[in-house]
Motif scaffolding. Structure first.
Motif, mmCIF file in Angstrom:
data_model
loop_
_atom_site.group_PDB
_atom_site.id
_atom_site.type_symbol
_atom_site.label_atom_id
_atom_site.label_comp_id
_atom_site.label_asym_id
_atom_site.label_seq_id
_atom_site.Cartn_x
_atom_site.Cartn_y
_atom_site.Cartn_z
ATOM 1 N N PRO A 28 -35.718 8.636 -7.605
ATOM 2 C CA PRO A 28 -37.090 8.827 -8.084
ATOM 3 C C PRO A 28 -38.062 8.933 -6.912
ATOM 4 O O PRO A 28 -37.827 8.339 -5.845
ATOM 5 N N GLY A 29 -39.128 9.692 -7.094
ATOM 6 C CA GLY A 29 -40.113 9.937 -6.039
ATOM 7 C C GLY A 29 -40.593 8.668 -5.363
ATOM 8 O O GLY A 29 -40.752 7.627 -5.986
ATOM 9 N N GLY A 30 -40.792 8.761 -4.072
ATOM 10 C CA GLY A 30 -41.329 7.647 -3.317
ATOM 11 C C GLY A 30 -40.299 6.643 -2.814
ATOM 12 O O GLY A 30 -40.644 5.720 -2.083
ATOM 13 N N MET A 31 -39.041 6.782 -3.199
ATOM 14 C CA MET A 31 -38.019 5.844 -2.719
ATOM 15 C C MET A 31 -37.846 6.047 -1.209
ATOM 16 O O MET A 31 -37.702 7.178 -0.752
ATOM 17 N N PRO A 32 -37.817 4.956 -0.432
ATOM 18 C CA PRO A 32 -37.720 5.093 1.022
ATOM 19 C C PRO A 32 -36.308 5.345 1.543
ATOM 20 O O PRO A 32 -36.114 5.508 2.737
ATOM 21 N N MET A 33 -35.314 5.364 0.651
ATOM 22 C CA MET A 33 -33.955 5.646 1.126
ATOM 23 C C MET A 33 -33.131 6.324 0.038
ATOM 24 O O MET A 33 -33.407 6.184 -1.152
ATOM 25 N N GLN A 34 -32.147 7.061 0.502
ATOM 26 C CA GLN A 34 -31.210 7.759 -0.375
ATOM 27 C C GLN A 34 -29.815 7.575 0.193
ATOM 28 O O GLN A 34 -29.653 7.089 1.309
ATOM 29 N N ALA A 35 -28.810 7.958 -0.569
ATOM 30 C CA ALA A 35 -27.431 7.814 -0.116
ATOM 31 C C ALA A 35 -26.749 9.176 -0.083
ATOM 32 O O ALA A 35 -27.001 10.029 -0.932
ATOM 33 N N GLY A 36 -25.893 9.366 0.921
ATOM 34 C CA GLY A 36 -25.146 10.604 1.079
ATOM 35 C C GLY A 36 -23.657 10.354 0.957
ATOM 36 O O GLY A 36 -23.141 9.318 1.403
ATOM 37 N N LEU A 63 -24.333 5.020 8.905
ATOM 38 C CA LEU A 63 -23.129 4.843 8.098
ATOM 39 C C LEU A 63 -23.129 3.405 7.584
ATOM 40 O O LEU A 63 -23.371 2.473 8.356
ATOM 41 N N HIS A 64 -22.883 3.246 6.293
ATOM 42 C CA HIS A 64 -22.822 1.916 5.678
ATOM 43 C C HIS A 64 -21.582 1.822 4.810
ATOM 44 O O HIS A 64 -21.019 2.836 4.403
ATOM 45 N N GLU A 65 -21.202 0.601 4.503
ATOM 46 C CA GLU A 65 -20.090 0.357 3.598
ATOM 47 C C GLU A 65 -20.488 -0.744 2.626
ATOM 48 O O GLU A 65 -21.055 -1.755 3.019
ATOM 49 N N THR A 66 -20.181 -0.515 1.355
ATOM 50 C CA THR A 66 -20.406 -1.532 0.325
ATOM 51 C C THR A 66 -19.068 -2.172 0.010
ATOM 52 O O THR A 66 -18.074 -1.466 -0.185
ATOM 53 N N ARG A 67 -19.054 -3.506 -0.017
ATOM 54 C CA ARG A 67 -17.844 -4.263 -0.359
ATOM 55 C C ARG A 67 -18.225 -5.407 -1.281
ATOM 56 O O ARG A 67 -19.328 -5.931 -1.209
ATOM 57 N N ILE A 68 -17.272 -5.808 -2.102
ATOM 58 C CA ILE A 68 -17.452 -6.976 -2.948
ATOM 59 C C ILE A 68 -16.934 -8.186 -2.171
ATOM 60 O O ILE A 68 -15.760 -8.233 -1.796
ATOM 61 N N VAL A 69 -17.810 -9.155 -1.899
ATOM 62 C CA VAL A 69 -17.454 -10.372 -1.183
ATOM 63 C C VAL A 69 -17.808 -11.557 -2.070
ATOM 64 O O VAL A 69 -18.979 -11.741 -2.419
ATOM 65 N N ASP A 70 -16.812 -12.341 -2.454
ATOM 66 C CA ASP A 70 -17.016 -13.490 -3.350
ATOM 67 C C ASP A 70 -17.750 -13.082 -4.620
ATOM 68 O O ASP A 70 -18.655 -13.781 -5.077
ATOM 69 N N GLY A 71 -17.385 -11.926 -5.161
ATOM 70 C CA GLY A 71 -17.967 -11.454 -6.406
ATOM 71 C C GLY A 71 -19.342 -10.836 -6.277
ATOM 72 O O GLY A 71 -19.963 -10.462 -7.270
ATOM 73 N N VAL A 72 -19.846 -10.694 -5.047
ATOM 74 C CA VAL A 72 -21.179 -10.135 -4.815
ATOM 75 C C VAL A 72 -21.051 -8.853 -3.997
ATOM 76 O O VAL A 72 -20.351 -8.816 -2.989
ATOM 77 N N SER A 73 -21.751 -7.807 -4.433
ATOM 78 C CA SER A 73 -21.754 -6.545 -3.703
ATOM 79 C C SER A 73 -22.610 -6.687 -2.446
ATOM 80 O O SER A 73 -23.775 -7.065 -2.514
ATOM 81 N N ARG A 74 -22.005 -6.403 -1.290
ATOM 82 C CA ARG A 74 -22.717 -6.510 -0.009
ATOM 83 C C ARG A 74 -22.572 -5.202 0.766
ATOM 84 O O ARG A 74 -21.518 -4.591 0.761
ATOM 85 N N LEU A 91 -16.703 9.470 1.745
ATOM 86 C CA LEU A 91 -17.974 8.782 1.535
ATOM 87 C C LEU A 91 -18.247 8.849 0.041
ATOM 88 O O LEU A 91 -18.382 9.943 -0.520
ATOM 89 N N LYS A 92 -18.327 7.680 -0.633
ATOM 90 C CA LYS A 92 -18.461 7.680 -2.086
ATOM 91 C C LYS A 92 -19.318 6.505 -2.542
ATOM 92 O O LYS A 92 -19.427 5.490 -1.833
ATOM 93 N N PRO A 93 -19.914 6.632 -3.725
ATOM 94 C CA PRO A 93 -20.697 5.517 -4.273
ATOM 95 C C PRO A 93 -19.831 4.257 -4.369
ATOM 96 O O PRO A 93 -18.663 4.320 -4.742
ATOM 97 N N GLY A 94 -20.392 3.140 -3.961
ATOM 98 C CA GLY A 94 -19.671 1.878 -4.024
ATOM 99 C C GLY A 94 -18.727 1.643 -2.867
ATOM 100 O O GLY A 94 -17.980 0.671 -2.852
ATOM 101 N N GLY A 95 -18.729 2.504 -1.866
ATOM 102 C CA GLY A 95 -17.843 2.371 -0.711
ATOM 103 C C GLY A 95 -18.565 2.807 0.544
ATOM 104 O O GLY A 95 -19.740 2.519 0.749
ATOM 105 N N LEU A 96 -17.851 3.522 1.391
ATOM 106 C CA LEU A 96 -18.427 4.069 2.607
ATOM 107 C C LEU A 96 -19.417 5.159 2.221
ATOM 108 O O LEU A 96 -19.131 5.980 1.347
ATOM 109 N N HIS A 97 -20.603 5.183 2.853
ATOM 110 C CA HIS A 97 -21.626 6.175 2.517
ATOM 111 C C HIS A 97 -22.643 6.281 3.652
ATOM 112 O O HIS A 97 -22.641 5.463 4.561
ATOM 113 N N LEU A 98 -23.484 7.294 3.574
ATOM 114 C CA LEU A 98 -24.605 7.421 4.505
ATOM 115 C C LEU A 98 -25.835 6.805 3.875
ATOM 116 O O LEU A 98 -26.102 7.022 2.691
#
Length: 137
Positions: A28-36, A63-74, A91-98
């Motif tokens: 949505p407009g005005g968001m300061p970040m997006q994912a690739g 480059l970022h990575e999302t992981r579940i740690v102790d039941g929490v997405s980090r 690079l995919k949603p919920g994992g490695l991404h830009l």
């Protein structure tokens, strides 16, 4: 045989990874970040290591990575991404991404964004990312 031995090092040096099926989730407009997202394929005989990314459309690209740690997405920054010979990084949603931060202008679905990756050996890899509306995914 001698020709193959002489051409091998030159081929390895000239070979470059490729960015495939790359896209950015429209927010949505005005968001300061997006994912690739997308796929970076290394069909070369030597590994490739991405150490940085940038785009003229954004103030910062990481480059970022999302992981579940102790039941929490980090999410955490990934300082470098090594891609094995004949390997790929997805690079995919919920994992490695830009993480594409501080867009310089609003983006529209269907537009293209250039992202440049810097490899550890100093070479540059250019990827073209299509902006997609999440409803169309």
């Amino acid at each position: 045989m001698l020709l193959a031995a002489l051409c091998g090092p030159a081929f390895a040096r000239d070979c470059s990874p490729q960015v495939r099926d790359a896209w950015i989730r429209l927010t949505p407009g005005g968001m300061p970040m997006q994912a690739g997202f997308g796929r970076i394929e290394n069909r070369c005989p030597t590994p490739a290591t991405i150490v940085a990314a940038s785009s003229p459309a954004y103030g910062s690209v990481e480059l970022h990575e999302t992981r579940i740690v102790d039941g929490v997405s980090r999410m955490r920054a990934v300082p470098e991404l090594r891609i094995a010979p004949d390997g790929a990084a997805t690079l995919k949603p919920g994992g490695l991404h830009l993480m594409l931060m501080q867009p310089h202008a609003p983006l529209a679905a269907g537009s293209k964004v250039a992202v440049q990756f810097e490899l550890s050996d100093g070479r540059k890899l250019l990827g073209e990312f299509e902006v997609r509306n999440p409803a169309a995914l």
